[in-house]
Motif scaffolding. Structure first.
Motif, short mmCIF file in Angstrom:
data_model
loop_
_atom_site.label_atom_id
_atom_site.label_comp_id
_atom_site.label_asym_id
_atom_site.label_seq_id
_atom_site.Cartn_x
_atom_site.Cartn_y
_atom_site.Cartn_z
N UNK A 63 0.80 -1.22 0.00
CA UNK A 63 0.00 0.00 0.00
C UNK A 63 0.84 1.27 0.00
N UNK A 64 2.07 1.17 -0.47
CA UNK A 64 2.93 2.35 -0.64
C UNK A 64 3.12 2.54 -2.14
N UNK A 65 2.37 3.47 -2.73
CA UNK A 65 2.30 3.55 -4.19
C UNK A 65 3.65 3.85 -4.84
N UNK A 66 4.52 4.64 -4.17
CA UNK A 66 5.79 4.98 -4.83
C UNK A 66 6.79 3.83 -4.81
N UNK A 67 6.43 2.72 -4.13
CA UNK A 67 7.26 1.52 -4.18
C UNK A 67 6.69 0.49 -5.15
N UNK A 68 5.54 0.81 -5.71
CA UNK A 68 4.86 -0.13 -6.61
C UNK A 68 5.52 -0.15 -7.98
N UNK A 69 5.62 -1.34 -8.55
CA UNK A 69 6.12 -1.52 -9.91
C UNK A 69 5.25 -2.57 -10.59
N UNK A 70 4.54 -2.17 -11.64
CA UNK A 70 3.66 -3.09 -12.37
C UNK A 70 4.38 -3.56 -13.63
N UNK A 71 4.53 -4.85 -13.76
CA UNK A 71 5.22 -5.42 -14.91
C UNK A 71 4.59 -4.94 -16.21
N UNK A 72 5.44 -4.60 -17.17
CA UNK A 72 4.96 -4.04 -18.44
C UNK A 72 4.00 -4.98 -19.17
N UNK A 73 4.29 -6.29 -19.12
CA UNK A 73 3.42 -7.25 -19.81
C UNK A 73 2.05 -7.33 -19.14
N UNK A 74 2.03 -7.24 -17.80
CA UNK A 74 0.76 -7.25 -17.06
C UNK A 74 -0.04 -5.99 -17.39
N UNK A 75 0.63 -4.85 -17.40
CA UNK A 75 -0.03 -3.59 -17.72
C UNK A 75 -0.62 -3.62 -19.12
N UNK A 76 0.17 -4.09 -20.07
CA UNK A 76 -0.29 -4.13 -21.46
C UNK A 76 -1.50 -5.05 -21.60
N UNK A 77 -1.48 -6.17 -20.90
CA UNK A 77 -2.59 -7.12 -20.97
C UNK A 77 -3.90 -6.48 -20.50
N UNK A 78 -3.86 -5.80 -19.36
CA UNK A 78 -5.10 -5.26 -18.80
C UNK A 78 -5.55 -3.99 -19.51
N UNK A 79 -4.62 -3.19 -19.99
CA UNK A 79 -5.01 -1.98 -20.72
C UNK A 79 -5.57 -2.32 -22.10
N UNK A 80 -5.11 -3.42 -22.69
CA UNK A 80 -5.70 -3.89 -23.95
C UNK A 80 -7.12 -4.41 -23.72
N UNK A 81 -7.32 -5.00 -22.56
CA UNK A 81 -8.63 -5.59 -22.23
C UNK A 81 -9.64 -4.49 -21.88
N UNK A 82 -9.18 -3.48 -21.15
CA UNK A 82 -10.07 -2.38 -20.74
C UNK A 82 -9.49 -1.08 -21.33
N UNK A 83 -10.05 -0.68 -22.45
CA UNK A 83 -9.48 0.41 -23.25
C UNK A 83 -9.48 1.76 -22.54
N UNK A 84 -10.41 1.95 -21.59
CA UNK A 84 -10.45 3.25 -20.92
C UNK A 84 -9.49 3.31 -19.73
N UNK A 85 -8.78 2.23 -19.47
CA UNK A 85 -7.81 2.21 -18.37
C UNK A 85 -6.56 2.99 -18.72
N UNK A 86 -5.78 3.33 -17.70
CA UNK A 86 -4.57 4.11 -17.90
C UNK A 86 -3.51 3.66 -16.91
N UNK A 87 -2.27 3.59 -17.39
CA UNK A 87 -1.15 3.36 -16.50
C UNK A 87 -0.52 4.70 -16.14
#
Length: 344
Positions: A63-87
Motif C-alpha cells: 500500500x505504498x504507491x511509490x514503491x509499486x512496480x507493475x510489470x509491463x506485460x501485465x499492464x499491457x494485458x489489462x489496458x488492452x482488455x479495458x481500453x479506458x484504463x490508464x497506467x
C-alpha cells in the motif's frame, strides 16, 4: 410560537448569549471545515478530480504507491482488455527554473488517456500555482537527473499532489529521470466492482487517498476537531435549556394546571432552539462564505455551499437532540408539586 417568542423577549440577554456562543462555534466549525477541504484539495486534487473507479498497485508494495512496480506485460494485458484504463506514475521531484531556483513538484506521467493531458517529449505542463512563482509559458526548466530541458507549454488548474504542484511530463522523460521501466499504478474509471488481478491490489479513489503520506493523519485530526465542536454545541443546548427548565418548573406546573400539554411545552422549547440556531447559523454561513470568496490564493481554504448546508443540518439536529434531552424533567413535572416549590 407566541409563547416561545414572549419568553425570548423577556429573557433576551440569556438567549443572546446562547446565540452568540452558537454563532462563534458554528463559525469556527465552518472555518476549520473549509481549511480541511482546502488542505484535502491541496494534498490530492489530482486524485479527487478523477472519476470514480479503481486503482491497482503491486501487492508487494504494501500500500505504498511509490514503491509499486507493475510489470509491463501485465499492464499491457489489462489496458488492452479495458481500453479506458490508464497506467500512471507519480513521484516527487524538483525543477530548476531560469533563475536556477529549485521548485518542488510532483512529476506525473501516464499512458495515452483522456484523463490526463497529452504531453510531448521535452514539454511540461504545470499546475497554475507555479505562475505565482514566476514561471511563464515558454520558460526552460531543468532537472539534475534529466539530460535535456523542459519547455513550459502551459498550465492546468487545481492539480496538486502531496501539497506540491503537479508537473505532467512525457513517459520517456519520466523513465529517464527515475531510471525505471515500469509504471507504478493502473487506473480503471467507471468500474463498479474491483476485478481480481493476480499480484495486484485494488483501491477505490477514497482508499487510494489514504495511501498518500500525511493525507489520512492531516484529515483525521481536522475532522475530529470539527465533530468535537459539533458535540460541544449540542451539550451547550442541553445545559442551557436544562438550567432554564429547572428555573421554570413552577411555571410549567401552572401551565400544565391550566391545560397546556407537555407536547406544547416541548414545541415551545424546540421553537426557541430553532430560532436561535437558524439566526446564528445564518450569520456564520454569510461570514464563512464571504471569507471563501476573499481568502488569499495561497491559502488552502475551500468551502462549498453543499458542505456548509450539510454542517448546518447537523448543527440543527444536534441542537434538537440537546434541547430534547434537557426537557425530560418537563415530562416528569407534576403541576401541584411544581407549584409548591414556590417558583413563579
Amino acid at each position: 410560537m407566541n409563547l416561545a417568542w414572549k419568553e425570548m423577549k423577556k429573557n433576551k440577554v440569556r438567549f443572546l448569549i446562547l446565540g452568540g456562543i452558537i454563532f462563534l462555534i458554528s463559525l469556527l466549525t465552518f472555518m476549520i471545515s473549509g481549511l480541511a477541504n482546502g488542505l484535502s484539495q491541496d494534498n490530492a486534487s489530482l486524485i479527487k478530480d478523477l472519476p470514480s473507479g479503481y486503482f491497482y498497485m503491486d501487492e508487494d508494495a504494501e500500500e505504498t504507491f511509490n514503491l509499486s512496480r507493475i510489470d509491463s506485460s501485465v499492464q499491457e494485458k489489462w489496458l488492452d482488455k479495458q481500453k479506458d484504463g490508464v497506467g500512471l506514475s507519480i513521484q516527487m521531484g524538483f525543477l530548476n527554473d531560469e533563475n536556477n531556483k529549485q521548485q518542488s513538484v510532483a512529476f506525473v506521467t501516464s499512458t495515452p488517456s483522456t484523463l490526463f493531458p497529452d504531453v510531448q517529449a521535452g514539454e511540461i505542463l504545470l499546475d497554475r500555482s507555479m505562475e505565482a512563482k514566476g514561471v511563464k509559458v515558454g520558460d526552460i526548466l531543468t532537472n539534475h537527473q534529466f539530460q535535456g530541458e523542459f519547455v513550459v507549454k502551459g498550465f492546468v488548474d487545481q492539480k496538486k499532489f502531496s501539497h506540491a504542484p503537479v508537473a505532467f511530463i512525457h513517459i520517456d522523460n519520466y523513465k529517464e529521470i527515475y531510471r525505471v521501466k515500469e509504471m507504478q499504478l493502473m487506473f480503471f474509471p467507471g468500474m463498479e466492482q474491483a476485478e481480481k488481478k493476480a499480484g495486484l491490489q485494488a483501491f477505490t479513489n477514497k482508499q487510494f487517498l489514504q495511501t498518500i503520506p500525511s493525507y489520512n493523519a492531516e484529515q483525521l485530526s481536522l475532522i475530529m476537531i470539527i465533530w468535537f465542536l459539533v458535540v460541544i454545541s449540542g451539550m451547550l443546548f442541553a445545559i442551557f435549556f436544562y438550567m432554564m427548565n429547572v428555573q421554570k418548573l413552577g411555571l410549567f406546573g401552572i401551565l400544565k394546571a391550566i391545560g397546556l400539554k407537555t407536547s406544547d411545552l416541548f414545541k415551545m422549547m424546540w421553537t426557541q432552539m430553532l430560532m436561535i440556531t437558524v439566526l446564528a447559523l445564518g450569520l456564520a454561513v454569510i461570514i464563512s462564505q464571504g471569507f471563501n470568496q476573499i481568502a488569499p490564493k495561497g491559502m488552502p481554504f475551500y468551502l462549498t455551499i453543499e458542505h456548509t448546508t450539510l454542517l448546518s443540518i447537523v448543527f440543527i439536529l444536534i441542537g434538537f437532540m440537546g434541547a430534547t434531552l434537557s426537557g425530560i424533567q418537563i415530562k416528569k413535572v407534576e403541576p401541584l408539586q411544581a407549584i409548591q416549590q414556590g417558583e413563579v
